[in-house]
Design a protein around this motif. Structure first.
Motif, short mmCIF file in Angstrom:
data_model
loop_
_atom_site.label_atom_id
_atom_site.label_comp_id
_atom_site.label_asym_id
_atom_site.label_seq_id
_atom_site.Cartn_x
_atom_site.Cartn_y
_atom_site.Cartn_z
N TRP A 120 -3.38 3.27 8.35
CA TRP A 120 -3.83 3.97 7.14
C TRP A 120 -5.24 4.53 7.30
O TRP A 120 -5.54 5.62 6.79
N ILE B 297 -2.76 -2.17 6.56
CA ILE B 297 -3.60 -1.04 6.97
C ILE B 297 -3.56 -0.88 8.49
O ILE B 297 -3.43 0.23 9.01
N VAL C 4 -3.90 5.58 1.07
CA VAL C 4 -5.32 5.25 1.28
C VAL C 4 -6.06 6.55 1.43
O VAL C 4 -5.62 7.46 2.13
N THR D 189 -12.31 -0.58 -1.06
CA THR D 189 -12.61 -1.43 0.09
C THR D 189 -13.75 -0.83 0.89
O THR D 189 -13.91 0.39 0.94
N ILE E 160 0.84 -1.20 0.00
CA ILE E 160 0.00 0.00 0.00
C ILE E 160 0.88 1.24 0.00
O ILE E 160 1.79 1.38 0.81
N ALA F 190 -6.41 8.39 6.76
CA ALA F 190 -7.36 8.74 5.70
C ALA F 190 -8.55 9.53 6.26
O ALA F 190 -9.02 10.48 5.64
N ILE G 241 -7.71 2.30 -2.02
CA ILE G 241 -6.35 1.90 -1.67
C ILE G 241 -5.50 1.97 -2.93
O ILE G 241 -5.85 1.37 -3.95
N PHE H 243 -13.11 3.17 1.21
CA PHE H 243 -11.77 3.70 1.01
C PHE H 243 -11.24 3.26 -0.34
O PHE H 243 -11.56 2.17 -0.82
N GLU I 196 -5.39 0.13 -8.15
CA GLU I 196 -6.26 0.80 -7.20
C GLU I 196 -7.39 -0.15 -6.81
O GLU I 196 -7.94 -0.84 -7.67
#
Length: 92
Positions: A85, A80, A10, A36, A7, A89, A26, A24, A33
């Motif tokens: 992350w 994550i 995010v 999620t 990653i 975000a 990612i 999200f 890309e």
């Protein structure tokens, strides 16, 4: 050589804070890309992951819908969690 997603960023695409549902995007180091979906309550849990159809799949090389990224959900979830992350975000 096996595929290892890494990653690079995010970002939050949308949310429903009342129900604790989040979407999200990612960004992976190889340019892939993924979208999620997360449920926040009682703790963060990934409910779905899918590749956005901007580049061919790095695993099967299909340029249409495939489910390859579902196999790496655990790896992505671990990254994550380890790098926080989601918190980054949401803070943006």
């Amino acid at each position: 050589m096996s595929y290892r997603p890494i990653i690079s960023n995010v970002e939050e695409a949308s949310n429903n804070e009342k129900d604790g549902l989040y979407e999200f995007i990612i960004y992976l180091a190889d340019g892939t890309e993924c979208r999620t979906f997360y449920n926040r309550y009682p703790e963060w849990k990934m409910t779905n992951i899918s590749r956005l159809l901007k580049t061919p799949c790095p695993i099967c090389r299909k340029d249409f819908i495939c489910k390859c990224m579902e196999n790496f959900g655990g790896v992505l979830q671990q990254q994550i969690t380890d790098n926080e992350w989601l918190e980054k975000a949401i803070a943006k």
